[in-house]
Structures are given as C-alpha cells and as structure tokens.
Enzyme design. Structure first.
Site, mmCIF file in Angstrom:
data_model
loop_
_atom_site.group_PDB
_atom_site.id
_atom_site.type_symbol
_atom_site.label_atom_id
_atom_site.label_comp_id
_atom_site.label_asym_id
_atom_site.label_seq_id
_atom_site.Cartn_x
_atom_site.Cartn_y
_atom_site.Cartn_z
ATOM 1 N N HIS A 368 8.127 3.636 0.966
ATOM 2 C CA HIS A 368 8.963 3.563 -0.087
ATOM 3 C C HIS A 368 10.352 3.201 0.053
ATOM 4 O O HIS A 368 10.999 2.439 -0.465
ATOM 5 C CB HIS A 368 8.831 4.678 -1.051
ATOM 6 C CG HIS A 368 7.436 5.035 -1.402
ATOM 7 N ND1 HIS A 368 6.976 6.315 -1.268
ATOM 8 C CD2 HIS A 368 6.547 4.313 -1.989
ATOM 9 C CE1 HIS A 368 5.637 6.347 -1.442
ATOM 10 N NE2 HIS A 368 5.283 5.166 -2.006
ATOM 11 N N ARG A 511 2.164 -10.350 -9.895
ATOM 12 C CA ARG A 511 0.894 -10.094 -9.085
ATOM 13 C C ARG A 511 0.348 -8.596 -9.507
ATOM 14 O O ARG A 511 1.138 -7.880 -9.828
ATOM 15 C CB ARG A 511 1.119 -9.836 -7.531
ATOM 16 C CG ARG A 511 -0.057 -9.406 -6.801
ATOM 17 C CD ARG A 511 0.147 -9.337 -5.335
ATOM 18 N NE ARG A 511 0.931 -8.118 -5.024
ATOM 19 C CZ ARG A 511 1.398 -8.062 -3.804
ATOM 20 N NH1 ARG A 511 0.980 -8.829 -2.874
ATOM 21 N NH2 ARG A 511 2.037 -7.065 -3.210
ATOM 22 N N GLU A 610 -5.411 -14.532 0.994
ATOM 23 C CA GLU A 610 -4.924 -13.464 1.988
ATOM 24 C C GLU A 610 -6.151 -13.164 2.847
ATOM 25 O O GLU A 610 -6.080 -12.691 3.977
ATOM 26 C CB GLU A 610 -4.477 -12.113 1.350
ATOM 27 C CG GLU A 610 -3.093 -12.473 0.468
ATOM 28 C CD GLU A 610 -2.712 -11.004 -0.153
ATOM 29 O OE1 GLU A 610 -1.303 -10.680 0.394
ATOM 30 O OE2 GLU A 610 -3.188 -10.531 -1.117
ATOM 31 N N ASN A 633 1.443 -12.301 5.038
ATOM 32 C CA ASN A 633 1.156 -11.081 6.012
ATOM 33 C C ASN A 633 -0.160 -10.587 6.013
ATOM 34 O O ASN A 633 -0.209 -9.934 6.917
ATOM 35 C CB ASN A 633 2.212 -10.134 5.034
ATOM 36 C CG ASN A 633 3.700 -10.535 4.494
ATOM 37 O OD1 ASN A 633 4.128 -11.369 5.395
ATOM 38 N ND2 ASN A 633 3.997 -9.970 3.726
ATOM 39 N N ASP A 634 -0.739 -10.663 5.196
ATOM 40 C CA ASP A 634 -1.930 -10.177 4.976
ATOM 41 C C ASP A 634 -3.022 -11.092 5.598
ATOM 42 O O ASP A 634 -3.902 -10.759 6.442
ATOM 43 C CB ASP A 634 -2.892 -9.891 3.762
ATOM 44 C CG ASP A 634 -2.448 -8.370 3.126
ATOM 45 O OD1 ASP A 634 -2.429 -7.456 3.995
ATOM 46 O OD2 ASP A 634 -1.956 -8.154 1.976
ATOM 47 N N CYS A 681 4.215 -16.942 0.007
ATOM 48 C CA CYS A 681 5.093 -15.740 -0.416
ATOM 49 C C CYS A 681 5.060 -14.527 0.623
ATOM 50 O O CYS A 681 5.455 -13.480 0.402
ATOM 51 C CB CYS A 681 4.670 -15.308 -1.907
ATOM 52 S SG CYS A 681 2.807 -14.491 -1.755
HETATM 53 C C1 PEP Z 1 1.354 -10.934 1.767
HETATM 54 O O1 PEP Z 1 0.397 -10.214 2.210
HETATM 55 O O2 PEP Z 1 1.678 -11.892 2.333
HETATM 56 C C2 PEP Z 1 1.952 -10.773 0.608
HETATM 57 C C3 PEP Z 1 3.199 -11.463 0.090
HETATM 58 O O3 PEP Z 1 1.714 -9.245 -0.011
HETATM 59 P P1 PEP Z 1 2.155 -7.979 0.422
HETATM 60 O O4 PEP Z 1 3.009 -7.991 1.561
HETATM 61 O O5 PEP Z 1 2.659 -7.294 -0.752
HETATM 62 O O6 PEP Z 1 0.651 -7.454 0.832
HETATM 63 MG MG MG Z 2 -0.543 -8.894 0.542
#
Ligand code: PEP
Ligand code: MG
Length: 754
Positions: A368, A511, A610, A633-634, A681
C-alpha cells in the site's frame, strides 16, 4: 522468605531514586557507581554491574558494586564471550543458580568474581537491539524469582533509554560506546517509487521519550492501560464481525490477531510493567523490545510473521493510548518518513507539502505504502533491513530511489553528489513540463496517445500536470486497499464521479476490482492459497461472487450519469469469462434504465490481455470487445512463469527479448486487422526505451505512471516510427535472449532521446 522483588514493588521509588542520583550532578562515573549501588541494595544483591557495548562488539565493564573497582573500564569481553556475550546474542535474561558451572562462563581474575554463584543478567534493549547488560550476583546458589527478573528488566529498560538519551553519561564520556548510531551508513534496499530526496528523518513510530517512562500514579496508569487494551480488543472483534456476509473469507489472519489481543501472557506482561512504575507507553515498548529480541532472530517464517502481527498490535495499542489514532503529526520541512511498514491510509495522513521521501524497513513494491508513494510522487526505498534501529529522529538521510539505497547521516561529499543529481532531475522535469501541451507525434507523423495510470483521488491533480490525454487505467481496487473497511456503494460512486469530473471529458478507463494475488484487503481476507498469482483473483473473484462486482458496476453507471463510460475487466483468461462479465454490465445498464436512470451516453467494455491463453484466441475475443489493453506486468509474469513480486525471479527475464516482443507483436497485429483499439498499460509503457519498442511494434496508445509521460513524450517526438519498425523487426527475428543492448544501439543511431 527472601522476596527481594518486594523491595522494589514496596518502594516503587527505586526508579526515582536512580533518577535523582543521576540528576545530582558530579562526574559521570560517580553517578553510575551510585546507580549500581542503589540497584544492588534494592535487589539485596552483593554485586551489581553494568556492561556497555563498544563499537567492535566488545563489552566493557562500566560500573560495578561488589566486584573489584579496578576492573572498571579494564575488563572487556570479546563479542560473544562469556555469559555477557550469551545475553547479548540471545537478547534475553540469563538466570543461573551457579554461574561458574555454565559452559559459557569466562573467568576474569581482575574482577574478583570467584565467590559469587547466583547470577542474573538482563540485556539493555533499544529497538530490539542489545546495547548493554545489567547483572546482579549473589554468593549463595539460588535462582532469582520471576518477579526479580521482571524488576531488573524494567530497570534495564529505563537505563537503556537514559543512556541513549545522554542522561546517564555525557556524550564525550561515552567515547566509542555505540548507543545510538552516529556514523554514516548506506543501506541497500529496493526502489518502490522513483526519485531522489535529501531531508530530515522523522520516525513514524517514535520511541517513548525518557521523560515519559515513569508514571506518577501507577493505579491511574493501570486503568489507562486496561481501557486501551479493552478498546483494542473491541476494535479487533468488530473487524472480525465486519467480515460476515461479504465473501466466504477465511478468518485465519484476523483470528490470529484476536488471539494475540486477548492473550493473557501479553496483557499480563503489560500490566506487570505498569505496576512496577512504568507508563503504559513505556510498558508497550518494553514488552515489544523483548518480543523483537526473541522473535527477530527466528528463522522460521511462521514465527517472524507472528512478530509482524505483534508489532501491529503494539502500534494499535499505542494509538489507543494516544487517544486518537489518526492525528497527523507535525512534520518539519523536508521530512523523510521512516517506518517499518505503513498501513493503508497512513501516508495520506501526513502533510504532503512537507513530506519529501519515504524509507521502509519492509514492504514490497506492491505494498500500500509504495502504491500511494508512487501516486503522490514521493521517492521511496523499501526492504531496508535494520533501518529503524540504524536511524535516529532528526538524522540527515537520503532516499536514492534511482539505485534503491538509503544513506543515513551521509558525508558532505555524498550530500553534494546527491544534490547535483537532484538538480539534473529538476532540469529534466522542467523540460518535460514545457512539453505538457505538445501533442505526441513521431517525426514521421504518427499520433501516439499518452495516457496515465491512476487509482486514487490524489492522482487526479497529476493528470494535467503530466500532460496526459486521459486515464488509460484506473485501478479501482486502490480505494479498497487504502480503506479500513469495504467501501460502500455511495463511496465508490462518489470517487468514480470525482474522477470523471476531474478528467473533464478526457477518456477514463475504469478497471473493475483486481483483488487477490498480491493485492489483499485486511478486512476481506481470502483463503490462503499456495499460488496466489495463479489463484482466485481479479475477474475470477468477480464472477464467482457477483454481488461485489455488480455493486461496482452499478456505482460506475450511476457516476457516469449519462456520460460516456469505459469499463475494463482484469485477468480475463477465457472468452467465456469475458462473455459473462459483459453480460453483467448489460444487466446493470438495463436495471438502471428500468429505474429511470440515464444510461451512459456511450459504453465501451474491454478486456485486459494479461493471461497468455488469450493470445491464441484473439480471433474469438476481439469481436466481443470494444477495446483491449495489454497488462504487460502480469502478461510477462505468466509468459515467463516468474512471480512479479518475487525479487529472486522477477529480474530473470527481459521484456526486451524475442519471446516477449513476438507476443506483443501478435496482439498488435490481431487488433490492427480487426480494427480493435488497443493500448499497453503495464509499467514498461512508461519507460522510454521500452515505449520506443512498443511504438515500433505499432502500438499507438500507451498508459503509464504519471512520471513516465514527460520522458516518453520526449522519446516519441524524436522518434522516426518507420525506421524504428524496420530495426526492431529485424531484432525480433534473432535468437538472442535479451536484445536490450541492440535496441539501445538502434535508439542511439536514430538520435532518440531515451
Ligand atoms: C498489468 O498487469 O500490467 C497491469 C497494468 O495491472 P496491475 O499492474 O495492476 O496488475
Ligand atoms: Mg495486472
């Protein structure tokens, strides 16, 4: 009956006698001698000695009553040597009927120690670290009572605080004794939020001031403690009750909490400490020090986790004692906050204009505190082992969130170097600010839309400041993560409306809740899973427990009040999941209309890509969606089977490598062929070199953290997309692992500002 403990309990004034002796003036040594004499007399001990730690770890005899006085400042025990070394190592008392027969006993003839058998030594603890040892000894073989041990520990705590505060011995007389850290130090951690800061350390949990260690009225103090404990217990019971009916949550974590809060041992230790003359706050610190010293050495992750729970409870109890857990503390200008970890809303309670940096002993980039620090643009370094014990309130400290380091009490040359780097950063920022209104066209005329990732109210101010053209990813779960309890419909709708108002017509993609995995809610604890990243998270939770998701959709529709609305679902792994989720949206729109509420003037529903499975089912997915967004990221964590939150594996692969880039290329192509709007993103979209490659692959919408917009825009303005495309597509065909170096060379060749 030799109840020596009563000697203290009967005359609670012992601690006061010690204080008076110290206040009497005179040379430091004479005052210290007086202190050990008073303790020996009260404990009916023939010997009382004080050892303090020298920087190398040697333990020096600083004062004694009963042993040879010529041994004072002469007897030094090597680190770990003798019973004193044993106490320092273990951080807990040693109570022996016959000390000389203990295997660790080390005999020093100059002390004249031979006739003494009974031995009780307790550590002087500060912040879980032993800085000295206080010993009493008797000739007869006997084991000291529990009460006596407790009494000596309390005296040791008071001595530790007084020594550290310079009340016992003047600083110059301490010479090399390491009571409070004072040398320059550099700690290596991890960067959680980019940037640099130089400022003054402010401890989030300041130690109890020595002047507030002793209570005037023990009875009143006990009452105060009991009231605070009762309030704490009630609060935790209530938190557990609050869980009913939300989801089928496991009670495990909160239940452990409750167990601790009601633990008689914990409560009794606190009450005992208060009965012996400490203030309630000092009692909490004393019990905490002991737990830290005991559990801090534990290798067992379960025990360490328990220490964590106890620390939290102690903090909560201190807040109850303070009467108001939420009162923000006054900060000096240029404050750098030092904490073990921060709870959900803690950071937001400090004055943003004075807070320039954050250092955390624990935490993770997904914690957080880190999330909020990034949102507030406050440089943050975390995972700094031993931080809290190494830094004093008011120390000069540096947060280097470019390299992931912290400098404590830095030397002038280090300060100068950081100041110079800060100036360079400020200049670059000023350059980016000048580009704020400039649209991002490549040199060959392709328009690239740069959007911002957000998740909290505080981000909204940055929208115009960063020069973004909208919010490409609004992480709705952040509101849930910083709240103390589940946000109600009205709170959700109010936030979404504020976001749309602030965007003033610019697009915002909301989202839906992406909880689970590394994003857990304290009040909505889910079953513990062996593989949370592969577990019950995001849309899976939303579809299995549709009440929460539907409430959120309803709040989004209400907030739109007839304006355009964009909704996106996280971690879709199959087309059926998307179909079901979309049906819920349609259902909620129809529901609103039946009630005479205006439907969104335009509704776009999209999926995040993702899960790698979707890459091979885009032909089925894309026709069902209005847009998609690639969450790299995922996507990369699943593509490379490497937990994004685990530092051991997160850096094992490079997104600038053929497998990653081919996957991205396939997505971009499929979207171009079907005319489906697509954005990226993930964090990579905010790094200029990575963003360069995304542009080369044909992506025209990038959504990123606010701080990335300026640098990426500068890159776009200097980029020839066609030349970039040719260069990158040649590299993707290669057999190399990472092509980062080649891409850097290409970027330099094309005179790119990356
Ligand atoms: C991602 O997974 O790239 C994403 C933008 O979502 P988060 O980082 O919130 O999982
Ligand atoms: Mg993600």
């Amino acid at each position: 009956m030799p109840i020596q403990g009563i000697a203290i309990r009967g005359q609670r004034s012992l601690l006061r006698q010690i204080r008076e002796a110290l206040a009497s003036g005179g040379p430091a040594q004479a005052r210290l001698d007086m202190v050990v004499r008073i303790i020996a007399r009260s404990m009916v001990a023939e010997v009382c000695s004080l050892y303090l730690r020298r920087p190398g770890g040697e333990m020096e005899l600083f004062a004694t009553e009963g042993l040879e006085s010529k041994a004072v400042h002469v007897t030094r025990l090597k680190q770990g040597e003798g019973l004193i070394g044993e106490i320092m190592r273990q951080g807990r008392p040693l109570n022996l009927a016959d000390a000389p027969s203990h295997p660790a006993f080390s005999y020093r003839p100059e002390t004249g120690e031979d006739p003494y058998h009974a031995f009780l030594g307790v550590p002087l603890l500060r912040g879980g670290r032993a800085i000295g040892v206080l010993v009493v000894q008797n000739r007869t073989e006997r084991v000291y009572t529990e009460d006596e041990v407790e009494d000596l520990q309390i005296i040791a705590m008071v001595l530790a605080e007084m020594v550290a505060a310079g009340e016992l011995i003047k600083e110059e007389e301490l010479k090399g004794v390491e009571l409070a850290p004072h040398r320059p130090e550099r700690l290596k951690g991890q960067k959680f939020a980019e940037g640099l800061a130089l400022g003054v350390a402010v401890l989030h949990e300041p130690p109890v001031a020595p002047s507030h260690l002793l209570a005037d009225d023990a009875q009143a103090e006990e009452q105060r403690l009991n009231t605070a404990i009762a309030a704490l217990q009630a609060q935790i019971d209530q938190m557990l009750e609050g869980q009913h009916g939300l989801v089928e949550a496991s009670y495990e974590v909160l239940d452990t909490y409750r167990m601790f809060a009601h633990d008689r041992g914990w409560n009794r230790s606190l009450v005992d400490a208060v009965r012996n003359g400490l203030t309630a706050e000092a009692a909490v610190e004393r019990v905490r020090s002991e737990h830290r010293a005991r559990l801090g050495q534990a290798r067992d992750p379960y025990l360490r986790e328990r220490l964590h729970d106890l620390e939290d409870l102690n903090d909560r109890l201190l807040r109850h004692l303070a009467g108001d857990g939420h009162a923000a503390r006054e900060l000096p200008d240029g404050a750098i906050l030092i904490a073990r970890n921060l709870g959900p809303a803690d950071l937001l309670e400090y004055d943003r204009t004075k807070l320039t940096g954050l250092l955390l002993e624990e935490g993770s980039a997904a914690s957080h505190a880190a999330i909020v620090a990034r949102a507030l643009d406050i440089p943050c370094v975390g995972r700094l082992p031993g931080l809290r014990d190494r830094v004093n309130e008011g120390d000069t400290v540096i947060v280097d969130a470019e390299t992931g380091e912290a400098y404590l009490r830095p030397r002038p040359d280090v300060r100068k170097a950081i100041t110079a780097r800060m100036e360079v950063r400020a200049q670059r920022r000023a350059e980016f600010a000048k580009l704020r209104e400039t649209p991002a066209f490549t040199r060959d005329g392709a328009k690239i839309t740069l959007l911002m990732n957000a998740g909290l109210d505080v981000d909204l101010e940055l929208l115009r400041e960063a020069g973004a053209e909208g919010i490409g990813l609004f992480r709705t779960e952040f509101q849930f993560m910083v709240a103390e309890e589940l946000p109600r419909f009205s709170a959700q709708a109010a936030l979404y409306a504020r976001v749309m108002d602030a965007a003033a017509g610019l697009p915002v993609t909301f989202r839906t809740l992406d909880l689970g995995g590394d994003k857990v809610l304290p009040y909505l604890e889910a079953e513990r899973e062996d593989n949370p990243a592969l577990g019950w998270r995001a849309i899976r939770m939303g579809l299995d427990r549709p009440a929460l998701l539907r409430l959120q959709l309803r709040a989004l529709i209400a907030a739109a009040r007839g304006r355009p609305l964009r909704i996106m679902f996280p971690l879709v792994a199959t087309v059926d999941e998307f179909r079901q989720a979309r049906a819920l949206v349609d259902h909620e729109v129809a529901w609103a209309q039946r009630r005479g509420r205006p439907p969104p003037s335009r509704l776009d529903v999209g999926a995040m890509i993702e899960a790698p499975s979707l890459i091979w089912h885009l032909d089925a997915l894309l026709p069902m969606t209005d847009f998609v967004s690639v969450g790299t990221n995922d996507l990369m964590q699943y593509l490379f089977a490497a937990d994004r939150g685990n530092p051991r594996v997160a850096d094992r692969y490079d997104v600038l490598s053929p497998p990653a880039l081919r996957a991205l290329e396939a997505i971009q192509r499929a979207c171009a062929e079907t005319g489906t709007p697509v954005s990226v993103c993930g964090e990579m979209a905010g790094r200029p070199l990575e963003a360069f490659v995304l542009v080369a692959l044909g992506f025209e919408q990038l959504s990123m953290p606010p701080a990335g917009v300026g640098p990426v825009k500068q890159m776009v303005l200097s980029c020839d997309r066609e030349a970039a495309r040719r260069g990158v597509s040649a590299l993707i065909k290669g057999g190399a692992g990472s092509v980062r170096n080649e891409i850097e060379t290409l970027a330099r060749k094309l005179y790119l500002a990356v």
